[in-house]
Design a protein around this motif. Structure first.
Motif, PDB file in Angstrom:
ATOM      1  N   PRO A  53      -8.518   2.697  -2.299  1.00  0.00           N
ATOM      2  CA  PRO A  53      -7.371   1.960  -1.776  1.00  0.00           C
ATOM      3  C   PRO A  53      -6.194   2.882  -1.484  1.00  0.00           C
ATOM      4  O   PRO A  53      -5.873   3.781  -2.273  1.00  0.00           O
ATOM      5  N   GLY A  54      -5.543   2.642  -0.355  1.00  0.00           N
ATOM      6  CA  GLY A  54      -4.381   3.441   0.012  1.00  0.00           C
ATOM      7  C   GLY A  54      -3.295   3.402  -1.049  1.00  0.00           C
ATOM      8  O   GLY A  54      -2.621   4.401  -1.300  1.00  0.00           O
ATOM      9  N   ALA A  55      -3.128   2.259  -1.688  1.00  0.00           N
ATOM     10  CA  ALA A  55      -2.106   2.144  -2.735  1.00  0.00           C
ATOM     11  C   ALA A  55      -2.396   3.093  -3.894  1.00  0.00           C
ATOM     12  O   ALA A  55      -1.471   3.636  -4.512  1.00  0.00           O
ATOM     13  N   LEU A  56      -3.679   3.332  -4.179  1.00  0.00           N
ATOM     14  CA  LEU A  56      -4.028   4.245  -5.276  1.00  0.00           C
ATOM     15  C   LEU A  56      -3.920   5.703  -4.846  1.00  0.00           C
ATOM     16  O   LEU A  56      -3.607   6.571  -5.664  1.00  0.00           O
ATOM     17  N   ILE A  57      -4.165   5.983  -3.579  1.00  0.00           N
ATOM     18  CA  ILE A  57      -3.925   7.334  -3.062  1.00  0.00           C
ATOM     19  C   ILE A  57      -2.427   7.633  -3.179  1.00  0.00           C
ATOM     20  O   ILE A  57      -2.020   8.712  -3.625  1.00  0.00           O
ATOM     21  N   MET A  88       4.547   6.289   5.358  1.00  0.00           N
ATOM     22  CA  MET A  88       3.249   6.595   4.741  1.00  0.00           C
ATOM     23  C   MET A  88       2.151   6.274   5.734  1.00  0.00           C
ATOM     24  O   MET A  88       2.108   5.169   6.282  1.00  0.00           O
ATOM     25  N   LYS A  89       1.284   7.245   5.960  1.00  0.00           N
ATOM     26  CA  LYS A  89       0.170   7.068   6.885  1.00  0.00           C
ATOM     27  C   LYS A  89      -1.131   7.383   6.165  1.00  0.00           C
ATOM     28  O   LYS A  89      -1.207   8.334   5.398  1.00  0.00           O
ATOM     29  N   PHE A  90      -2.137   6.590   6.455  1.00  0.00           N
ATOM     30  CA  PHE A  90      -3.487   6.820   5.949  1.00  0.00           C
ATOM     31  C   PHE A  90      -4.357   7.080   7.171  1.00  0.00           C
ATOM     32  O   PHE A  90      -4.630   6.174   7.946  1.00  0.00           O
ATOM     33  N   LEU A  91      -4.732   8.326   7.360  1.00  0.00           N
ATOM     34  CA  LEU A  91      -5.363   8.755   8.602  1.00  0.00           C
ATOM     35  C   LEU A  91      -6.881   8.658   8.591  1.00  0.00           C
ATOM     36  O   LEU A  91      -7.487   8.436   9.633  1.00  0.00           O
ATOM     37  N   PHE A 116      10.557  13.097  -1.965  1.00  0.00           N
ATOM     38  CA  PHE A 116       9.447  14.029  -1.815  1.00  0.00           C
ATOM     39  C   PHE A 116       8.689  13.815  -0.511  1.00  0.00           C
ATOM     40  O   PHE A 116       8.506  12.678  -0.076  1.00  0.00           O
ATOM     41  N   SER A 117       8.199  14.900   0.026  1.00  0.00           N
ATOM     42  CA  SER A 117       7.207  14.870   1.088  1.00  0.00           C
ATOM     43  C   SER A 117       5.852  15.026   0.397  1.00  0.00           C
ATOM     44  O   SER A 117       5.679  15.912  -0.445  1.00  0.00           O
ATOM     45  N   VAL A 118       4.893  14.140   0.743  1.00  0.00           N
ATOM     46  CA  VAL A 118       3.566  14.217   0.137  1.00  0.00           C
ATOM     47  C   VAL A 118       2.498  14.282   1.221  1.00  0.00           C
ATOM     48  O   VAL A 118       2.691  13.766   2.330  1.00  0.00           O
ATOM     49  N   GLU A 119       1.395  14.923   0.867  1.00  0.00           N
ATOM     50  CA  GLU A 119       0.283  15.050   1.804  1.00  0.00           C
ATOM     51  C   GLU A 119      -1.008  15.079   1.008  1.00  0.00           C
ATOM     52  O   GLU A 119      -1.054  15.621  -0.084  1.00  0.00           O
ATOM     53  N   GLY A 120      -2.055  14.479   1.572  1.00  0.00           N
ATOM     54  CA  GLY A 120      -3.375  14.503   0.963  1.00  0.00           C
ATOM     55  C   GLY A 120      -4.384  15.047   1.949  1.00  0.00           C
ATOM     56  O   GLY A 120      -4.348  14.694   3.135  1.00  0.00           O
ATOM     57  N   THR A 128      -3.693  11.673   4.461  1.00  0.00           N
ATOM     58  CA  THR A 128      -2.504  10.861   4.219  1.00  0.00           C
ATOM     59  C   THR A 128      -1.264  11.744   4.206  1.00  0.00           C
ATOM     60  O   THR A 128      -1.348  12.936   3.905  1.00  0.00           O
ATOM     61  N   SER A 129      -0.133  11.132   4.546  1.00  0.00           N
ATOM     62  CA  SER A 129       1.149  11.834   4.440  1.00  0.00           C
ATOM     63  C   SER A 129       2.265  10.809   4.419  1.00  0.00           C
ATOM     64  O   SER A 129       2.090   9.675   4.870  1.00  0.00           O
ATOM     65  N   GLY A 130       3.395  11.212   3.870  1.00  0.00           N
ATOM     66  CA  GLY A 130       4.538  10.319   3.833  1.00  0.00           C
ATOM     67  C   GLY A 130       5.656  10.864   2.974  1.00  0.00           C
ATOM     68  O   GLY A 130       5.623  12.011   2.534  1.00  0.00           O
ATOM     69  N   ILE A 131       6.632  10.003   2.730  1.00  0.00           N
ATOM     70  CA  ILE A 131       7.809  10.330   1.927  1.00  0.00           C
ATOM     71  C   ILE A 131       7.872   9.324   0.778  1.00  0.00           C
ATOM     72  O   ILE A 131       7.743   8.114   1.001  1.00  0.00           O
TER      73      ILE A 131
END
Length: 137
Positions: A53-57, A88-91, A116-120, A128-131
């Motif tokens: 799930p995106g929420a858990l990522i 927040m994007k889930f690519l 924070f800037s985050v990336e997976g 994924t990426s977002g703030i």
């Protein structure tokens, strides 16, 4: 795991980091979540085509942000809590067998907020990426 336990309040089953790869307190962290078919959320999301799930990522990324803030806080008894998610994007889907590598970089910090800037990434590909923005309670 010991290092994560010393830096985070989270514990299984709600700890979504398996290993810390890199840490510069108050600045940056890189961590890993190994995605196993044995994760409890896969029994319902989705049994025939399991996807994390995106929420858990996002939660895993937020936990990595908390690692960056640990020991960097002006008031160590305060707990950082996620208050805002931006762009927040889930690519791509994250599935069993994936090694999710997360990065969190502090963009700005005041006494009351940290941004924070985050990336997976999985196999070097951004998934994924977002703030993420945190306050303290």
């Amino acid at each position: 795991m010991r290092e994560l336990y010393s830096l985070l309040e989270h514990r299984p089953p709600f700890l979504f980091l398996d290993r810390l790869i890199e840490l510069e307190h108050g600045v940056y962290a890189k961590g890993v979540k190994n995605i196993s078919i044995n994760e409890p959320f896969f029994s319902g999301h989705f049994p025939r085509q399991p996807i994390m799930p995106g929420a858990l990522i996002m939660e895993a990324a937020a936990q990595l942000c908390a690692v960056v803030m640990a020991k960097a806080e002006e008031e160590p008894d305060k707990l950082p809590v996620l208050i805002k998610v931006e762009m927040m994007k889930f690519l791509k889907p994250v599935v069993p067998g994936d090694r999710l590598v997360l990065e969190a970089r502090l963009l700005s910090h005041t006494l009351s907020l940290s941004k924070f800037s985050v990336e997976g990434l999985v196999e070097g590909n951004k998934v994924t990426s977002g703030i993420l923005v945190f306050s303290y309670i």
